[in-house]
Every structure is written in structure tokens, then in C-alpha cells.
Design an enzyme around this catalytic site. Structure first.
Site, PDB file in Angstrom:
ATOM      1  N   GLY A 244      -7.801 -25.998 -24.954  1.00  0.00           N
ATOM      2  CA  GLY A 244      -6.398 -26.227 -24.649  1.00  0.00           C
ATOM      3  C   GLY A 244      -5.737 -24.994 -24.079  1.00  0.00           C
ATOM      4  N   GLY A 245      -4.510 -24.724 -24.548  1.00  0.00           N
ATOM      5  CA  GLY A 245      -3.771 -23.563 -24.048  1.00  0.00           C
ATOM      6  C   GLY A 245      -4.472 -22.257 -24.283  1.00  0.00           C
TER       7      GLY A 245
ATOM      8  N   GLY B 144     -16.840 -14.936  12.074  1.00  0.00           N
ATOM      9  CA  GLY B 144     -15.774 -14.578  11.157  1.00  0.00           C
ATOM     10  C   GLY B 144     -16.274 -13.911   9.898  1.00  0.00           C
ATOM     11  N   ALA B 145     -17.516 -14.218   9.505  1.00  0.00           N
ATOM     12  CA  ALA B 145     -18.084 -13.605   8.307  1.00  0.00           C
ATOM     13  C   ALA B 145     -18.322 -12.110   8.522  1.00  0.00           C
ATOM     14  CB  ALA B 145     -19.388 -14.310   7.930  1.00  0.00           C
TER      15      ALA B 145
END
Length: 506
Positions: free
Chosen positions: A153-154, A396-397
């Protein structure tokens, strides 16, 4: 502290250590000092007024690891299931605030059933106070989370904010909703191990940075990590005063490693190899300490020592998916680069990347957004940055992997490396698509392929343009790296335009 002999047995029956045993395993012997041991909850709902919860279920204090001060807390599952209430959360939040002021790392051992339901919104307040301090501490002091039991949970968001998460086989459980909720909502039967066990988060989700065989192995690795990283922003851990300068605190067999590094690359440029071999031929002997080893294996990140000084290592790994960049590898690299930049750890990048991965699956997962994180992280980083192009650096790499264009201080390339928009085969498929389909044009295509390799892909072109600092032989790599980082030791941060902060493509 309350009598814990009975509680020790309860933990040992589950194959787990007790909270105080965990703290003692982490800290140097006899150095831990507990604080706020007398804190108690003030809840009066559902019979809570009758319950005395020692130290409100979490032990907090400070001690030393490797002779240096640290703040430590450990949730005690044997006390109300380690459930977090208002005072429990505030104790941890206060400890983190103190660690910020004292300028030291904070280490948390998470072993809790989650929020203390009887306290209602007060328990949520306890989590909120904790999360707020986690964010305040980020980039100021290292935050290390150990998941040594349930964390649901939290509770998961505190570790999720911290810098490094350690998990332990067979006892770590980390999930937003547990198996019972999953079954009731999704009608799916799944075990806690399959939902959020150590292997799930170290291999698939990338939430955990380290997976350990047992608790003692975990605490040993935490102690080791703290020997590689600054203990607060501005820590001069890499200074000659700390490392002893060049006074033989490291080992490196230059002759042996220079020979070995020349034999690593396969003759076939399409064949993979393990980039760790090149890393180990460059850094001090046995000093590479990998982070997120099991996640996104097409990229390798971690810390190492070079002449006794810590550096952050980032590398494409052709042994995994050919070293291509995908969403997971992009996140892994970007997060690590930003950590190193936060604490002024120099960055050494080894490049062998054929590009960003193509195809609808990664496009739909957001490869544009994830890939942009690498570009952002490297561009933003103002620490010393040295890049070595080993073999392929396409498209782009090439730009993204700490190229000169993103602010690398020095970029070196091996003679056989290839720097281009794409490989020869892909380029010819665009430039000479008709000829490649015609068998009678095979000789022509072969001629053009060689022309492309010699006139476009060679690193000499990039060197002539000033994009490469120097083309070097593989056996020169270590010496070049050492000299470059020595020169950059007093590098100052670059000028930045007036702004509050940038907006990284999260």
C-alpha cells in the site's frame, strides 16, 4: 528498549532477523544509539487505548558504518505487525530531518503490515510526513531502503522515492495491493512472491536495485555501497585527503589489462560480448559494483574506483538485445546519471549502441518519452563526463549516450568504431533500394558499402569535426580516462539560464 527475546524467536521462525539485529548487522559494532524509544501512540479507537506498543513499532537512531555516521531506522514486525501510525511515521520523518541537518545517509529497514487501520487518517498523516521528508532529503543525502518483509500500500512510496532499494530473496514483498485484494477485485489467484517478490522487482519492474540471497548478504552490500558514494551533497569523499591520493589504495595490472582489452571485441561486428569485460579492464581491480544488474540487461550501470576514486559507470551491453536502447534501459540509465550528478560523482560512459529499439511495442510504451530521459539527464549533468565509443554509435542513440553535443568533456573513440546515422546495410537500403534488390548489382552494392564505411562511418570524420577528442587504441583507454578525470577534478558547474528547475519527461 522492551524485552525482545520472545520477539526474536518469532522473527527467526520466519527466517528473518529482528529489527535490532538488523541494525546491529548494519552498523559498526557498539556504535548505534537509539532515540525516541519512549514514544507511544495516542489512539483510543477499537481498543487501542489498552495497547502499549513499544517504541511505536519502529526503532530509530544513529550509528556508524565504515567509521562514518549514518541514521538508521528499522520497523519491528513483531510489534503490532510493524504497522505505521501517526507517531511511527513522525519518528521516521524526524530522523530523516535530523539526517539532513547532520549531513549523513539514512537507511531504513521496511518490515510492516502497512497503515495502522485503527488510526484512520492519522496513519495516513504519518505516511505523508515521511514522504515529505524523503523528497526534502533527495539529492541532499543518500537514502537507502531495505525491504526485509512485507511493504504494501502506501508504504511502498517511501522506498520508491529513495535512491537505492535492496530486496532479499524469500522475505521481501513489495506491492501496491496484496494478493487478497487482487483476488477480490480481479478474481486472480497469485502468491505474494509472484506479485511482488524480490525477483519480480529486480528483474521485471526495476523497482529494486539489488537482490540479495539473505539478510546478512544484504547488509554487507549496503555497507559496501556506502564506501562508493558521497555521504552528503558536497562531501569531498573523492578528495586526495580522503583517498590518500595515489598512495596505492588501488590495484591495477596495466600490462595484463592492456593485452586483455584488445582481445575482447569479436571479429564479427554483429556478435555480442559482455561490456563488463571492458569496464573491468579500465577500472581498479575488482572494484566494479553493479547496480540493477538483473533489470534491462542491455544496459549496465554501477560504481567503480579509478585510482582509488569513485566514478559512475554507464555502458551499453551488446550481450543483451545487442545493446539497443529500449524503455527500460533508458529509465535505468537516466535515473543513475541523475543520481551521480546529484552527488557530484564523475561519469564514465562506454558506448556500443546500434540505436533505439524499433517497433510498435516500444513505441506504444513511450520510447520517445523514455529515451528523452537519457538526453535530459546527460545534458543536465554538470559533473566530469568522459565517454569512450567502443564499436557502434548510431543515430539518436549516439547523441543520447553522452556525446560531445550533450556536454561530454572528453569523447574518445576506438579506431574500428562506427559513428553514423545508421549502419551500412540500413543506409544502403535507403540510398540504393533498387540496386540491393537486383542480384546483378551485388558488386556495385558491395563497393558502395565499403565507400560508406570509409567515408561516413569512420570516427576520423567525427574527429575532424571536433566531435571526438581523440581516436585512441583500446589499450590506451585506462590511461586516457585517468588523465581526463584528473584534469576535470576541479571542473565547475556550467552556467544555466535563469529558472526554478527544468521539466524532465518523466
Amino acid at each position: 528498549m522492551a524485552n525482545i527475546s520472545y520477539n526474536l524467536e518469532k522473527q527467526h521462525e520466519k527466517g528473518k532477523l529482528h529489527a535490532i539485529e538488523r541494525i546491529n548487522a548494519l552498523c559498526d559494532k557498539g556504535t548505534f544509539t537509539e532515540i525516541y524509544s519512549g514514544v507511544r501512540h495516542n489512539c483510543t479507537s477499537f481498543g487501542m487505548e489498552k495497547k502499549d506498543i513499544p517504541y511505536d513499532g519502529v526503532i530509530t537512531g544513529f550509528g556508524k558504518i565504515n567509521g562514518r555516521k549514518v541514521a538508521v531506522y528499522a520497523q519491528d514486525f513483531t510489534v503490532q505487525g510493524g504497522a505505521l501510525g501517526l507517531k511511527h511515521g513522525q519518528k521516521i520523518a524526524e530522523l530523516i530531518d535530523m539526517a539532513i541537518k547532520a549531513r549523513c545517509p539514512v537507511i531504513g529497514v521496511n518490515d510492516s503490515g502497512g497503515a495502522r487501520i485503527q488510526e484512520g487518517v492519522d496513519a495516513l498523516c504519518g505516511y505523508g510526513d515521511l514522504f515529505y521528508q524523503n523528497v526534502r532529503a533527495s539529492g541532499s543525502i543518500p537514502q537507502i531502503s531495505i525491504v526485509a518483509g512485507p511493504c504494501a500500500g502506501g508504504a511502498v512510496y517511501s522506498p520508491g522515492i529513495t535512491d537505492f532499494i535492496f530486496s532479499v530473496d524469500k522475505i521481501s514483498q513489495l506491492f501496491i495491493t496484496g494478493p487478497k485484494v487482487v483476488k477480490s477485485v480481479m478474481f486472480l489467484d497469485i502468491s505474494a512472491e509472484d506479485l511482488g517478490g524480490a525477483a519480480i522487482h529486480s528483474k521485471k519492474s526495476g523497482v529494486a536495485h539489488f537482490r540479495c540471497e539473505n539478510e546478512n548478504d544484504c547488509y554487507a552490500k549496503v555497507r559496501k555501497l556506502l564506501d562508493y558514494i558521497p555521504h552528503y551533497y558536497g562531501d569531498t569523499f573523492n578528495s586526495t585527503e580522503i583517498t590518500g591520493g595515489s598512495s596505492a589504495k588501488f590495484k591495477f595490472n596495466a600490462k595484463k589489462m592492456q593485452k586483455k582489452i584488445t582481445e575482447i571485441l569479436p571479429e564479427n561486428t554483429k556478435q555480442g560480448y559482455d561490456v563488463r569485460e571492458i569496464i573491468n579492464c579500465t577500472v581498479d581491480e575488482d572494484s566494479f559494483f553493479e547496480v540493477m544488474e538483473e533489470f534491462a540487461t542491455n544496459a549496465v550501470v554501477g560504481f567503480a574506483k579509478i585510482e582509488g576514486r569513485s566514478v559512475g559507470i554507464v555502458a551499453n551491453n551488446p550481450a543483451g538485445l545487442g545493446g539497443v536502447l529500449n524503455c527500460d534501459a533508458s529509465d535505468k540509465i537516466a535515473r543513475f546519471v541523475r543520481y551521480c550528478d546529484s552527488f557530484n560523482v564523475p561519469l564514465l560512459t562506454f558506448v556500443d549502441v546500434p540505436g533505439f529499439i524499433p517497433g510498435p511495442e516500444e513505441e506504444q510504451k513511450g520510447i520517445i518519452r523514455h529515451g528523452a530521459k537519457i538526453i535530459y539527464a546527460y545534458s543536465e549533468a554538470s559533473v566530469p563526463k568522459v565517454t569512450v565509443i567502443i564499436r557502434k554509435a548510431y543515430g539518436g542513440a549516439y547523441i543520447a549516450m553522452c556525446s560531445k553535443h550533450l556536454g561530454a568533456d572528453f569523447v574518445y573513440a576506438w579506431p574500428a568504431s562506427e559513428i553514423a546515422v545508421m549502419g551500412a546495410e540500413g543506409a544502403l537500403g535507403i540510398l540504393y533500394a533498387k540496386e540491393m534488390k537486383d542480384p546483378s548489382k551485388a558488386a556495385f552494392v558491395a563497393e558502395k558499402s565499403e565507400e560508406y564505411k570509409k567515408t561516413i562511418m569512420t570516427p576520423l570524420i567525427a574527429q575532424q569535426r571536433g566531435y571526438i577528442s581523440e581516436v585512441i587504441n583500446p589499450e590506451e583507454t585506462r590511461e586516457r580516462v585517468v588523465r581526463s578525470f584528473a584534469f576535470l577534478e576541479t571542473k565547475t558547474a556550467m552556467d544555466k539560464p535563469l529558472k526554478k528547475h527544468g521539466n524532465i519527461p518523466l
